[in-house]
Design a protein around this motif. Structure first.
Motif, PDB file in Angstrom:
ATOM      1  N   TYR A  60      12.288 -11.973   1.615  1.00 41.89           N
ATOM      2  CA  TYR A  60      10.866 -10.603   1.365  1.00 41.89           C
ATOM      3  C   TYR A  60      11.721  -9.234   2.034  1.00 41.89           C
ATOM      4  CZ  TYR A  60       6.706  -7.739   1.501  1.00 41.89           C
ATOM      5  OH  TYR A  60       5.520  -7.849   1.865  1.00 41.89           O
ATOM      6  N   ASN A  61      11.805  -9.522   3.357  1.00 42.09           N
ATOM      7  CA  ASN A  61      12.183  -8.154   4.044  1.00 42.09           C
ATOM      8  C   ASN A  61      13.248  -7.315   3.048  1.00 42.09           C
ATOM      9  OD1 ASN A  61      10.582  -8.371   6.053  1.00 42.09           O
ATOM     10  ND2 ASN A  61      11.785  -9.262   7.426  1.00 42.09           N
ATOM     11  N   ASP A  99      13.126  -4.562  -2.815  1.00 38.62           N
ATOM     12  CA  ASP A  99      12.947  -2.733  -2.673  1.00 38.62           C
ATOM     13  C   ASP A  99      11.101  -3.035  -2.355  1.00 38.62           C
ATOM     14  OD1 ASP A  99      11.010  -1.406  -4.824  1.00 38.62           O
ATOM     15  OD2 ASP A  99      13.289  -0.846  -4.660  1.00 38.62           O
ATOM     16  N   LYS A 100      10.818  -1.880  -1.639  1.00 40.59           N
ATOM     17  CA  LYS A 100       9.404  -1.190  -1.121  1.00 40.59           C
ATOM     18  C   LYS A 100       8.500  -1.724  -2.472  1.00 40.59           C
ATOM     19  CE  LYS A 100      10.157  -0.928   2.857  1.00 40.59           C
ATOM     20  NZ  LYS A 100      10.438  -2.252   3.594  1.00 40.59           N
ATOM     21  N   GLN A 117       7.928  -5.439  -2.785  1.00 40.13           N
ATOM     22  CA  GLN A 117       6.707  -5.917  -1.313  1.00 40.13           C
ATOM     23  C   GLN A 117       5.953  -6.030  -1.675  1.00 40.13           C
ATOM     24  OE1 GLN A 117       8.771  -3.891   1.884  1.00 40.13           O
ATOM     25  NE2 GLN A 117      10.603  -5.082   2.101  1.00 40.13           N
ATOM     26  N   VAL A 118       5.279  -4.649  -2.697  1.00 39.88           N
ATOM     27  CA  VAL A 118       3.680  -4.283  -2.330  1.00 39.88           C
ATOM     28  C   VAL A 118       3.050  -5.652  -3.350  1.00 39.88           C
ATOM     29  CG1 VAL A 118       2.550  -2.464  -3.166  1.00 39.88           C
ATOM     30  CG2 VAL A 118       3.947  -1.789  -1.843  1.00 39.88           C
TER      31      VAL A 118
END
Length: 79
Positions: free
Chosen positions: A14-15, A18-19, A22-23
């Motif tokens: 998950y980390n 890409d952001k 993630q969202v």
């Protein structure tokens, strides 16, 4: 997010995503876990439609595969 990492499988972290991914994954996971009356197909379709504004076609296909994988694992484990 422990639940999401657990259901992404060994190939994904998950980390490291890409952001935007993630969202979207976090939001979709919330709905899959806490909105059992919504169908998997509707949840995935709505998040893919929203992601079209932020991601290109190949990224959307990848996101679709991730959401489908997570959805099946979450809904089957919570059934």
């Amino acid at each position: 997010m422990e639940e999401l990492d657990k259901n992404l499988g060994n190939d994904f972290s998950y980390n490291n995503l890409d952001k935007v991914f993630q969202v979207i994954l976090r939001s979709a996971t919330y709905e899959l876990l806490y909105k059992p009356n919504l169908s998997i197909n509707i949840i995935i379709k709505e998040y893919l439609n929203a992601s079209n504004f932020f991601l290109n076609y190949s990224q959307t296909k990848y996101l679709n595969a991730l959401l489908d994988n997570v959805a099946k694992k979450l809904r089957n484990s919570n059934a």
